[in-house]
Design an enzyme around this catalytic site. Structure first.
Site, mmCIF file in Angstrom:
data_model
loop_
_atom_site.group_PDB
_atom_site.id
_atom_site.type_symbol
_atom_site.label_atom_id
_atom_site.label_comp_id
_atom_site.label_asym_id
_atom_site.label_seq_id
_atom_site.Cartn_x
_atom_site.Cartn_y
_atom_site.Cartn_z
ATOM 1 C CD GLU A 81 37.436 36.724 33.081
ATOM 2 O OE1 GLU A 81 37.229 35.947 34.028
ATOM 3 O OE2 GLU A 81 38.472 37.398 32.974
ATOM 4 C CB CYS A 135 38.776 40.046 44.842
ATOM 5 S SG CYS A 135 39.732 40.381 43.362
ATOM 6 C CB CYS A 175 43.535 40.189 37.497
ATOM 7 S SG CYS A 175 45.289 40.261 37.533
ATOM 8 C CE LYS A 217 37.717 36.929 38.048
ATOM 9 N NZ LYS A 217 38.891 37.133 37.205
ATOM 10 C CD GLU A 275 49.352 41.519 35.232
ATOM 11 O OE1 GLU A 275 48.296 41.055 34.772
ATOM 12 O OE2 GLU A 275 49.414 42.101 36.324
ATOM 13 C CB SER A 283 49.064 43.040 31.373
ATOM 14 O OG SER A 283 49.232 41.656 31.200
ATOM 15 C CD GLU A 318 51.897 41.776 28.875
ATOM 16 O OE1 GLU A 318 51.273 41.042 29.671
ATOM 17 O OE2 GLU A 318 51.342 42.534 28.062
ATOM 18 C CD GLU A 353 37.269 37.518 24.269
ATOM 19 O OE1 GLU A 353 36.171 37.293 23.727
ATOM 20 O OE2 GLU A 353 37.477 38.532 24.964
#
Lengths: 587, 161
Positions: A374, A516, A312, A371, A286, A332, A289, A379
């Site tokens: 996720e 978090c 994230c 998560k 990141e 990102s 980037e 993908e």
């Protein structure tokens, strides 16, 4: 200075600022009035004050009716009784009425011993149920990838509705129908998966009963741990180690990193690695980037998308995919640390040892419920084999440790395994709002300027303010950064971006209050901000205790690039560590 | 997402109503009233358009629509039947009246006949307690109703076509 108001509560003289509620005034002199619907995570926007449950009623002399202490302001000369016979009787009756249509299955309820309704029943010494109402068994039940919903256990406190609408601005949960038929439901009484739900799970974090809980993966994990043909790998996230101790009676903010590693080994994980390692990896990708976009921008490239936004947080990713499909090229493309870990574990680590990735089970231990969802994104898997097989929450890990007869407090400390266990202080602070930004700044500064960073701490981006901004001097170039936590604050930024009025270079977003550390998979805070404060403070202590505090100086990260990845944003990194986003707008 | 598609004309109507009330979230109930007036009912796509125009979550709109029994998400019949279940009507046998309507029309409360001609609902008091028991069909009020009358009244409406 404003004049103080004087009153007495249970004969104790109290002096408070005008506008203070009886509830808060009582608390200031050590009288804890019971509450149920009320929630006020002070200093954040997490609030629910409908004054609807009436559990907190008190007697105010001279008033005919009992007053809800959460919504009644103190007045000069008030005489308040929080524990009179009338109050005690009323409170007990209110709780008994709530029980009249509540399922009587506390022993097997996932919220057993952590349920606020159950605590009140114990506190009020209710030993039988005098009222029998119609059970709300027709209300919907649903188990999604992340959240489990049993609305028959809902007491209509509206906390979930408040966070979903007022804090997160997601606007999925709301009350429908009326009277006894009232229930809290996702939009159009659909299932969560057919709505704009981001799976942030903050509804779970505030639910006082077992109506909203996490999807439990502990049995699945136990099966995998007992399967001799499987190699099970653990990766705990940064915020887990500053909260897990609470489940074992330790003070909030106790750092249990060493015990955590030992406990995971006792549970039977083949390898105990660390998501913090992958957080460092995230910064490499990141951060690079950020540098690429900045350099292109400074070179006059008009097509470059700024601000670049962190990616994230899976709930945040869901949020912009659902609400801002026109702006998908701003965030990102870097995957979350958890997913980066999985992608590297099932390629580099497996290939080096000649292990078939299908034999390996990567389990992330997360402060997060999104998560879980996720992990199921298509993908993030290769030929049906997910990079991260599934995720368990901090709470689920605590339950597993207890189930495995482990006396957590007595455990010796141990280190994570190599080569994916070493991490820097920058990786550690990912768990708090502002942490990803600070970690990125430490690396971006050094790489951009080629100079050593004089002071590691970027305190401007720390703390619980909803939106924080700072200008960082990169050797003459003023880098404008912004940090937001909660999706409501993210919406403010995204609406500005849509109008072309978001004047920053880098923006960090975390969906949960405090980042978090306040995630929906953490031990329940039950409305106590002190818990989040202590966890945040611990995160930064963890950083200070690290020998290496910058991601690009983590030797295992350097090795990973030398041996396998090549360079950040290189061909292999792009393939394994970056992703793309989808338009998920509901028409 | 929504199973049904609205006609362009219906979309235009809903947007027009929202704009008439300056897309003010405080006017949600008035907007829902007028949309139901114009379209006959408030299906999901209509609620989504209103939510979009007023910049509020669709769940809020849905909450209001399901709270008030006046609002309906399924199309009403050409002749909406409402049986009063207010106290005066009830003690004079409104329940038997309702049962007879259900039997004659072959539908339950809240439903519409397959030919779209009749729908059946209950309400509380139309202010004609002196005529109890009362039912309304469209704009017409029928007082001192006897279950035996119902078949004839319905057949009159059917004959109208």
């Amino acid at each position: 200075m404003q004049k103080k108001i004087k009153l007495t509560i249970d004969k104790i003289p109290v002096s408070v600022a005008p506008g203070t509620t009886i509830l808060d005034a009582a608390k200031s002199v050590g009288i804890v009035i019971p509450t149920l619907c009320h929630m006020d995570l002070k200093g954040t926007c997490v609030q629910n004050k409908p004054a609807s449950c009436r559990i907190c009623v008190v007697e105010v002399e001279g008033r005919r009716n009992l007053a809800p202490s959460c919504a009644t302001a103190c007045a000069e000369g008030m005489v308040v009784w929080t524990n009179s016979a009338r109050v005690v009787r009323a409170r007990k009756t209110i709780a008994e009425l709530m029980l009249s249509d509540h399922p009587n299955d506390c022993l097997t309820c996932p919220k057993c011993s952590d349920c606020e309704l159950q605590r009140l029943v114990m506190r009020f010494n209710i030993r039988e149920m005098p009222f029998q109402g119609g059970e709300q068994s027709t209300r919907k039940k649903e188990v999604t990838a992340a959240i489990s919903r049993s609305m028959d256990k809902c007491i209509l406190c509206r906390r979930c509705e408040s966070v979903c609408n007022n804090v997160q601005s997601v606007g999925v949960l709301g009350a429908i129908r009326r009277g006894f038929d009232t229930t809290i439901a996702p939009t159009f009484d659909r299932m969560f998966k057919d709505t704009d739900c981001t799976y942030c799970g903050q509804c779970v974090a505030v639910c006082p009963t077992g109506a909203l809980t996490e999807r439990d993966n502990t049995d699945r994990l136990l099966e995998d741990l007992n399967d001799p043909n499987k190699i099970v790998i653990a990766q705990p996230a940064p915020a887990v180690r500053v909260a897990l101790g609470e489940e074992f009676g330790m003070a909030p903010g106790t750092i249990v990193t060493g015990k955590l590693a030992t406990a995971l080994r006792h549970l039977g994980f083949t390898k105990v690695f660390d998501t913090d390692f992958a957080a460092d990896l995230t910064i490499m990708e990141e951060g690079t980037e950020i540098l690429h976009r900045l350099k292109a921008f400074l070179a006059g490239d008009k097509s470059v998308k700024l601000p670049i936004m962190t990616s994230c947080c899976p709930a945040w990713v869901n949020f912009y995919e659902h609400n801002y499909p026109d702006l998908l090229d701003y965030p990102s493309t870097a995957k979350s640390p958890g997913q980066m870990f999985g992608a590297i574990a099932k390629t580099w680590w497996c290939e080096k040892r000649g292990i078939d990735r299908k034999k390996v089970v990567v389990v992330s231990i997360m402060p997060c419920l999104a998560k879980k969802y996720e992990c199921e994104r298509p993908e993030f898997s290769v030929d049906g084999s997910p990079d991260v097989d599934y995720s368990i929450s901090t709470r689920e890990l605590a339950r597993l440790i207890k189930r495995a007869n482990i006396d957590f407090a007595q455990l010796p400390d141990s280190d994570f395994d190599t080569p994916m266990g070493e991490s820097s202080g920058a990786g550690a602070i990912f768990g708090a709002t502002g942490g990803v930004m600070e970690a990125a700044l430490r690396t971006v500064y050094e790489v951009y300027t080629g100079k050593e960073l004089p002071k590691l701490e970027f305190t401007q981006v720390r703390g619980f303010d909803g939106i924080k901004e700072a200008v960082i001097d990169l050797d003459g170039f003023p880098l404008k950064v912004c940090v937001a936590h909660t999706l409501g604050n993210a919406r403010i930024l995204m609406d500005k971006l849509r109008k072309g009025k978001l004047d920053y270079h880098v923006v960090e977003v975390m969906a949960c209050p405090g980042g978090c550390i306040g995630g929906a998979g953490q031990p329940y805070h039950h409305g106590h901000i002190e818990v989040l404060d202590a966890r945040r403070e611990a995160i930064y202590r963890e950083d200070e205790g690290k020998a290496i505090r910058m991601s690009h100086k983590n030797p295992d990260i350097v090795k990973l690039y030398e041996e396998f990845l090549g360079e950040p944003l290189g061909e292999r990194s792009e393939e394994l560590l970056h992703t793309h986003y989808f338009n998920k707008q509901i028409q | 997402m929504s199973e049904m598609k609205l006609s362009c004309e219906a979309v235009r109507q809903v947007e027009e109503v929202c704009e008439k009330f300056h897309n003010d979230p405080g006017e949600l109930i008035a907007i829902l009233h007028e949309c139901q007036d114009r379209l006959g009912y408030l299906p999901e796509p209509v609620q989504r358009i209103i939510a979009g125009k007023l910049c509020i979550p669709a769940s809020k709109v849905y909450g209001v629509v399901t709270f008030y029994s006046f609002f309906t998400m399924s199309p009403k019949g050409k002749h909406p039947v409402s049986v009063c279940l207010g106290t005066a009507c009830y003690v004079r046998g409104a329940d038997k009246l309702l049962e007879e309507f259900k039997r004659v029309l072959g539908i339950d409360v809240g439903q519409t006949t397959p030919d779209g001609k009749f729908s059946l609902d209950c309400l509380r008091c139309v202010g004609a307690c002196g005529l109890a028991p009362v039912a309304t069909i469209g704009d017409k009020v029928y007082g001192r109703l006897n279950p035996a009358d119902i078949k004839r009244i319905i057949s009159e409406f059917e004959a109208e076509e």
